[in-house]
Design an enzyme around this catalytic site. Structure first.
Site, PDB file in Angstrom:
ATOM      1  N   LYS A   1      41.696  34.597  38.252  1.00  0.00           N
ATOM      2  CA  LYS A   1      41.146  33.178  38.181  1.00  0.00           C
ATOM      3  C   LYS A   1      41.577  32.223  39.245  1.00  0.00           C
ATOM      4  O   LYS A   1      40.996  31.509  39.864  1.00  0.00           O
ATOM      5  CB  LYS A   1      40.975  32.537  36.945  1.00  0.00           C
ATOM      6  CG  LYS A   1      39.944  33.271  35.808  1.00  0.00           C
ATOM      7  CD  LYS A   1      39.611  32.469  34.695  1.00  0.00           C
ATOM      8  CE  LYS A   1      38.621  33.161  33.825  1.00  0.00           C
ATOM      9  NZ  LYS A   1      38.301  32.575  32.576  1.00  0.00           N
TER      10      LYS A   1
ATOM     11  N   LYS B   1      33.355  43.738  37.338  1.00  0.00           N
ATOM     12  CA  LYS B   1      32.979  43.500  36.179  1.00  0.00           C
ATOM     13  C   LYS B   1      31.697  42.683  36.255  1.00  0.00           C
ATOM     14  O   LYS B   1      31.919  41.726  37.118  1.00  0.00           O
ATOM     15  CB  LYS B   1      34.114  42.874  35.553  1.00  0.00           C
ATOM     16  CG  LYS B   1      33.771  42.731  33.926  1.00  0.00           C
ATOM     17  CD  LYS B   1      35.316  41.851  33.487  1.00  0.00           C
ATOM     18  CE  LYS B   1      35.050  40.320  33.877  1.00  0.00           C
ATOM     19  NZ  LYS B   1      36.140  39.564  33.224  1.00  0.00           N
TER      20      LYS B   1
ATOM     21  N   LYS C   1      29.771  35.768  35.219  1.00  0.00           N
ATOM     22  CA  LYS C   1      29.142  34.718  35.350  1.00  0.00           C
ATOM     23  C   LYS C   1      29.382  34.220  36.664  1.00  0.00           C
ATOM     24  O   LYS C   1      28.726  33.393  37.400  1.00  0.00           O
ATOM     25  CB  LYS C   1      28.868  33.881  34.416  1.00  0.00           C
ATOM     26  CG  LYS C   1      30.123  33.530  33.709  1.00  0.00           C
ATOM     27  CD  LYS C   1      29.738  32.550  32.294  1.00  0.00           C
ATOM     28  CE  LYS C   1      30.983  33.287  31.269  1.00  0.00           C
ATOM     29  NZ  LYS C   1      30.362  32.872  30.066  1.00  0.00           N
TER      30      LYS C   1
HETATM   31  P1  TYM Z   1      34.267  35.145  27.598  1.00  0.00           P
HETATM   32  O1  TYM Z   1      33.530  33.954  27.368  1.00  0.00           O
HETATM   33  O2  TYM Z   1      34.619  35.294  29.178  1.00  0.00           O
HETATM   34  O3  TYM Z   1      33.571  36.439  27.186  1.00  0.00           O
HETATM   35  C1  TYM Z   1      33.048  36.315  25.678  1.00  0.00           C
HETATM   36  C2  TYM Z   1      33.091  37.904  25.319  1.00  0.00           C
HETATM   37  O4  TYM Z   1      32.295  38.646  26.300  1.00  0.00           O
HETATM   38  C3  TYM Z   1      33.018  39.938  26.887  1.00  0.00           C
HETATM   39  N1  TYM Z   1      32.744  40.229  28.348  1.00  0.00           N
HETATM   40  C4  TYM Z   1      32.474  41.396  28.393  1.00  0.00           C
HETATM   41  N2  TYM Z   1      32.329  42.550  27.938  1.00  0.00           N
HETATM   42  C5  TYM Z   1      31.964  43.713  28.405  1.00  0.00           C
HETATM   43  N3  TYM Z   1      31.667  43.817  29.741  1.00  0.00           N
HETATM   44  C6  TYM Z   1      31.591  42.714  30.523  1.00  0.00           C
HETATM   45  N4  TYM Z   1      31.363  42.429  31.931  1.00  0.00           N
HETATM   46  C7  TYM Z   1      32.197  41.394  29.985  1.00  0.00           C
HETATM   47  N5  TYM Z   1      32.414  40.181  30.207  1.00  0.00           N
HETATM   48  C8  TYM Z   1      32.680  39.453  29.253  1.00  0.00           C
HETATM   49  C9  TYM Z   1      34.695  39.313  26.645  1.00  0.00           C
HETATM   50  O5  TYM Z   1      35.579  40.417  26.654  1.00  0.00           O
HETATM   51  C10 TYM Z   1      34.562  38.497  25.534  1.00  0.00           C
HETATM   52  O6  TYM Z   1      34.959  39.241  24.269  1.00  0.00           O
HETATM   53  N6  TYM Z   1      39.176  34.422  26.428  1.00  0.00           N
HETATM   54  C11 TYM Z   1      37.884  34.843  25.687  1.00  0.00           C
HETATM   55  C12 TYM Z   1      37.345  33.520  24.774  1.00  0.00           C
HETATM   56  C13 TYM Z   1      38.179  33.509  23.709  1.00  0.00           C
HETATM   57  C14 TYM Z   1      38.536  34.303  22.921  1.00  0.00           C
HETATM   58  C15 TYM Z   1      39.286  33.580  21.775  1.00  0.00           C
HETATM   59  C16 TYM Z   1      38.161  35.447  22.427  1.00  0.00           C
HETATM   60  C17 TYM Z   1      38.697  32.161  23.425  1.00  0.00           C
HETATM   61  N7  TYM Z   1      39.453  32.421  22.308  1.00  0.00           N
HETATM   62  C18 TYM Z   1      39.896  34.137  20.612  1.00  0.00           C
HETATM   63  C19 TYM Z   1      38.667  36.253  21.236  1.00  0.00           C
HETATM   64  C20 TYM Z   1      39.329  35.426  20.209  1.00  0.00           C
HETATM   65  C21 TYM Z   1      36.793  34.770  26.869  1.00  0.00           C
HETATM   66  O7  TYM Z   1      37.084  34.271  28.062  1.00  0.00           O
HETATM   67  O8  TYM Z   1      35.683  35.335  26.937  1.00  0.00           O
END
Ligand code: TYM
Length: 343
Positions: free
Chosen positions: A111, A194, A197
């Site tokens: 990032k 991957k 967004k």
């Molecule tokens: P975020 O907002 O980027 O994504 C949310 C969830 O979607 C999953 N994900 C995917 N799974 C499969 N294929 C993909 N291409 C893909 N893109 C996204 C992510 O693995 C995630 O589960 N850091 C986390 C948010 C967070 C969090 C937490 C998660 C903050 N605090 C505590 C669990 C526990 C994140 O950026 O997710």
């Protein structure tokens, strides 16, 4: 009792990867766990967010939770910034986690890119806030997509170091729950990247609010290869997972097959069997129909909920109260363990 926690960032344009890797898995866990699902607005601002868009984007994620089948009465749905224990515990964890641990985080490197010196400090300590999210509830299980695995390992390291440093068994060592046939959904334009967004091409992803025409067009335009669809010879000796060398050779083909398997609820072997030797044109038609059938109603329900912000805001406010009632006493205990006067 086991407690589930997970979070999704309100950065706009929730996509199929978010759904198959995470949100869909949140739903089934409600049956036998206490579940807490958070819209992590404080994580979102580690990179610039337009203040005028943050509230609508927060409602979008909450609407996706509700439209996918999360029940706000049995589960807790709320936005992170409302419960101050997240920030409070994150500070303690900033003092537990080591610089060396954060320096190894691949997501920060991706990032921050070449402009590392210009990245926010928040982006760097992002995984500490994530550990605080989870451990403020002493959550035992965290459903996520595969890309969050390293962050969850850090959460475990933080819990273990805190317990060791203070001679306590206070925090559980959290288990990641990474399951389903599509734990890492790839871009429709490039099977080695991957689905995300931040990809500039709209054709790289299916957004949860896309209508039937957009879904079908994106699948029709998805990159493939000139060969027929593979069969079960692509499976590992265990007969359930794809061989990594097969995936590396035909990443786009296996990405679409994994999406089909995940949406249909069929396992990988049955899906490969179904389409072995077929042409992509046939398969894409079936995948488009299935995607529209499964995602269409969710997108429509999201649109309906987003048009009724009062309802969604009520769910988030109620969830925040219930979340705070769990997290605040845990943070107070942490203050006592650390030795803060007045705790
Ligand atoms: P975020 O907002 O980027 O994504 C949310 C969830 O979607 C999953 N994900 C995917 N799974 C499969 N294929 C993909 N291409 C893909 N893109 C996204 C992510 O693995 C995630 O589960 N850091 C986390 C948010 C967070 C969090 C937490 C998660 C903050 N605090 C505590 C669990 C526990 C994140 O950026 O997710």
């Amino acid at each position: 009792m086991s407690r589930v926690f997970s979070g999704v960032q309100p950065t706009g344009d929730l996509h199929l990867g978010n759904y198959l890797g995470a949100i869909r898995n949140f739903v089934g866990l409600q049956d036998d766990h206490e579940c807490i699902y958070c819209v992590v607005d404080m994580h979102a601002i580690t990179v610039w967010q337009d203040p005028a868009q943050l509230a609508p984007h927060t409602r979008e994620v909450a609407s996706a939770f509700l439209a996918s089948g999360i029940d706000p009465k049995t589960s807790i749905i709320f936005n992170q910034s409302r419960v101050s224990a997240h920030a409070g515990l994150a500070w303690v964890f900033n003092c537990v986690a080591r610089m060396g641990w954060l320096n190894r985080m691949t997501q920060f490197k991706e990032k921050a890119g070449k402009h590392r010196e210009n990245a926010s400090v928040g982006l760097y300590v992002y995984p500490n806030l994530m550990a605080a999210d989870i451990l403020a509830y002493k959550a035992t299980h965290v459903p996520v997509g595969e890309d969050q695995k390293q962050h969850l390992e850090l959460t475990r390291d933080i819990a273990i170091k805190f317990n060791n440093d203070f001679g306590t068994e206070f925090f559980p060592v959290t288990e990641p729950l990474i399951f389903g046939e599509a734990t890492r959904v790839m871009s429709l334009r490039d099977g080695t990247k991957k689905m995300s967004k931040s990809d500039p091409s709209e054709y790289s992803r299916i957004n949860l609010t896309d209508g039937a025409d957009d879904i079908a067009t994106k699948i029709r335009k998805a990159r493939t290869d000139p060969n027929e669809l593979p069969g079960t010879e692509a499976l590992d000796a265990d007969g359930t997972t794809l061989r990594s060398d097969a995936v590396a050779e035909r990443p786009e083909a296996f990405n679409l097959i994994s999406i089909y398997a995940a949406l249909s609820g069929q396992d990988m072997a049955a899906t490969l069997d179904q389409f072995a030797g077929a042409q992509f044109s046939t398969f894409k038609g079936e995948l488009a129909d299935l995607s529209v059938a499964k995602l269409g109603p969710i997108g429509a329900e999201m649109q309906r909920l987003m048009a009724d912000p009062g309802h969604v805001d009520g769910v988030l406010a109620d969830g925040a109260e219930r979340a705070a009632a769990i997290a605040e006493p845990i943070l107070r205990d942490v203050h006592k363990i650390v030795g803060f006067l007045g705790a």
